[in-house]
Design an enzyme around this catalytic site. Sequence first.
Site, PDB file in Angstrom:
ATOM      1  N   LEU A 181       0.699  -1.374   0.063  1.00  0.00           N
ATOM      2  CA  LEU A 181       0.014  -0.059   0.242  1.00  0.00           C
ATOM      3  C   LEU A 181       0.953   1.293  -0.036  1.00  0.00           C
ATOM      4  O   LEU A 181       1.935   1.370   0.723  1.00  0.00           O
ATOM      5  CB  LEU A 181      -0.917   0.116   1.212  1.00  0.00           C
ATOM      6  CG  LEU A 181      -1.809  -1.373   1.138  1.00  0.00           C
ATOM      7  CD1 LEU A 181      -2.460  -1.416   2.468  1.00  0.00           C
ATOM      8  CD2 LEU A 181      -3.081  -0.758   0.266  1.00  0.00           C
ATOM      9  N   ASN A 223      -0.897  -6.058  10.183  1.00  0.00           N
ATOM     10  CA  ASN A 223      -0.503  -7.087   9.091  1.00  0.00           C
ATOM     11  C   ASN A 223      -0.030  -8.168  10.154  1.00  0.00           C
ATOM     12  O   ASN A 223       0.922  -7.995  10.981  1.00  0.00           O
ATOM     13  CB  ASN A 223       0.378  -6.390   8.358  1.00  0.00           C
ATOM     14  CG  ASN A 223       1.284  -7.425   7.284  1.00  0.00           C
ATOM     15  OD1 ASN A 223       0.435  -8.222   6.661  1.00  0.00           O
ATOM     16  ND2 ASN A 223       2.299  -7.548   7.332  1.00  0.00           N
ATOM     17  N   HIS A 263       2.996 -11.184   9.467  1.00  0.00           N
ATOM     18  CA  HIS A 263       4.133 -11.425   8.820  1.00  0.00           C
ATOM     19  C   HIS A 263       4.854 -12.571   9.261  1.00  0.00           C
ATOM     20  O   HIS A 263       4.840 -12.857  10.383  1.00  0.00           O
ATOM     21  CB  HIS A 263       5.089 -10.330   8.880  1.00  0.00           C
ATOM     22  CG  HIS A 263       6.471 -10.852   7.998  1.00  0.00           C
ATOM     23  ND1 HIS A 263       6.213 -10.597   6.779  1.00  0.00           N
ATOM     24  CD2 HIS A 263       7.593 -10.890   8.266  1.00  0.00           C
ATOM     25  CE1 HIS A 263       7.458 -10.930   6.085  1.00  0.00           C
ATOM     26  NE2 HIS A 263       8.349 -11.399   7.165  1.00  0.00           N
ATOM     27  N   GLU A 315       4.498   3.261   6.238  1.00  0.00           N
ATOM     28  CA  GLU A 315       4.981   3.282   4.887  1.00  0.00           C
ATOM     29  C   GLU A 315       6.389   2.615   4.533  1.00  0.00           C
ATOM     30  O   GLU A 315       6.679   2.494   3.470  1.00  0.00           O
ATOM     31  CB  GLU A 315       5.449   5.037   4.683  1.00  0.00           C
ATOM     32  CG  GLU A 315       6.606   5.682   5.343  1.00  0.00           C
ATOM     33  CD  GLU A 315       6.362   5.862   6.796  1.00  0.00           C
ATOM     34  OE1 GLU A 315       5.345   5.740   7.280  1.00  0.00           O
ATOM     35  OE2 GLU A 315       7.562   6.459   7.723  1.00  0.00           O
TER      36      GLU A 315
HETATM   37  C1  GAR Z   1       0.626 -15.994   5.548  1.00  0.00           C
HETATM   38  O1  GAR Z   1       1.703 -17.045   5.568  1.00  0.00           O
HETATM   39  C2  GAR Z   1       0.818 -14.825   5.657  1.00  0.00           C
HETATM   40  O2  GAR Z   1       1.625 -14.342   6.845  1.00  0.00           O
HETATM   41  C3  GAR Z   1       1.990 -14.346   4.348  1.00  0.00           C
HETATM   42  O3  GAR Z   1       1.209 -14.842   3.389  1.00  0.00           O
HETATM   43  C4  GAR Z   1       0.625 -15.995   3.897  1.00  0.00           C
HETATM   44  C5  GAR Z   1      -0.993 -15.889   3.370  1.00  0.00           C
HETATM   45  O4  GAR Z   1      -1.642 -17.149   3.641  1.00  0.00           O
HETATM   46  N1  GAR Z   1       1.938 -12.962   4.235  1.00  0.00           N
HETATM   47  C6  GAR Z   1       3.270 -12.298   3.842  1.00  0.00           C
HETATM   48  O5  GAR Z   1       4.013 -12.579   3.588  1.00  0.00           O
HETATM   49  C7  GAR Z   1       3.071 -10.690   3.905  1.00  0.00           C
HETATM   50  N2  GAR Z   1       4.233 -10.024   3.709  1.00  0.00           N
HETATM   51  P1  GAR Z   1      -3.313 -17.127   3.977  1.00  0.00           P
HETATM   52  O6  GAR Z   1      -3.680 -16.492   2.444  1.00  0.00           O
HETATM   53  O7  GAR Z   1      -3.684 -18.682   3.742  1.00  0.00           O
HETATM   54  O8  GAR Z   1      -3.554 -16.382   5.021  1.00  0.00           O
END
Ligand code: GAR
Length: 201
Positions: free
Chosen positions: A94, A108, A110, A148
């Site tokens: 974003l 979020n 991570h 940001e």
């Molecule tokens: C999750 O592991 C989440 O933490 C990651 O993507 C996956 C989504 O899985 N997010 C990132 O890497 C963001 N930087 P999901 O659609 O099954 O929740």
Amino acid sequence: MLKVKIAVFVSGGGTNLQALIDAQKAGIIESGEIKLVVSSNPEAYALTRAENAGIKTVICSRKELGDEFEEKINEALVENGIELIVLAGFMSILSPGFTKKHENRIINVHPALIPSFCGKGFYGLKVHEAALEYGVKVTGATVHYVNEVPDGGRIIMQKAVEVKEGDTPEVLQKRVMEEAEWKILPKATELVCKKIIDERK
Ligand code: GAR
């Protein structure tokens, strides 16, 4: 008490969205209510999960909308009275304008212990590939506010997960999800909702 209206942003499978839906049903999330799911991907299975739970969905694809991408998201947020945005596997970064507009109102999850394996380029399986390549023995998940700087906002909650001999990125991803993400994301969401309610008083 008026519950905080939550929008969950997704792009893929939506297992974290499912954890939030289940936590709401179980009363772990009681200060907020998921009112909207925003997907950047029209094919995301997360959309089916939302529909099954009776939650309104909107598709905002950056590819299709270009410059109007965030405008359309903002319209949907206003229309639905959203007060908190939860990024749950949302794969679009974003803009600073958007994160500033919603300061302290975006969180979020991570899949690593920030500040390890985070920032631009570290998403999904890539995070676990990097952790295994480095050889860390402990990884985990982090829930943080979004500003940001990609993955740079204040940390709200973290949980450590053991890396085991012979782990593949897929095996490690599953363990991090089960043992950390699906637990701390609902808890952190409740915490932030409570805070928003307290600030209303
Ligand atoms: C999750 O592991 C989440 O933490 C990651 O993507 C996956 C989504 O899985 N997010 C990132 O890497 C963001 N930087 P999901 O659609 O099954 O929740």
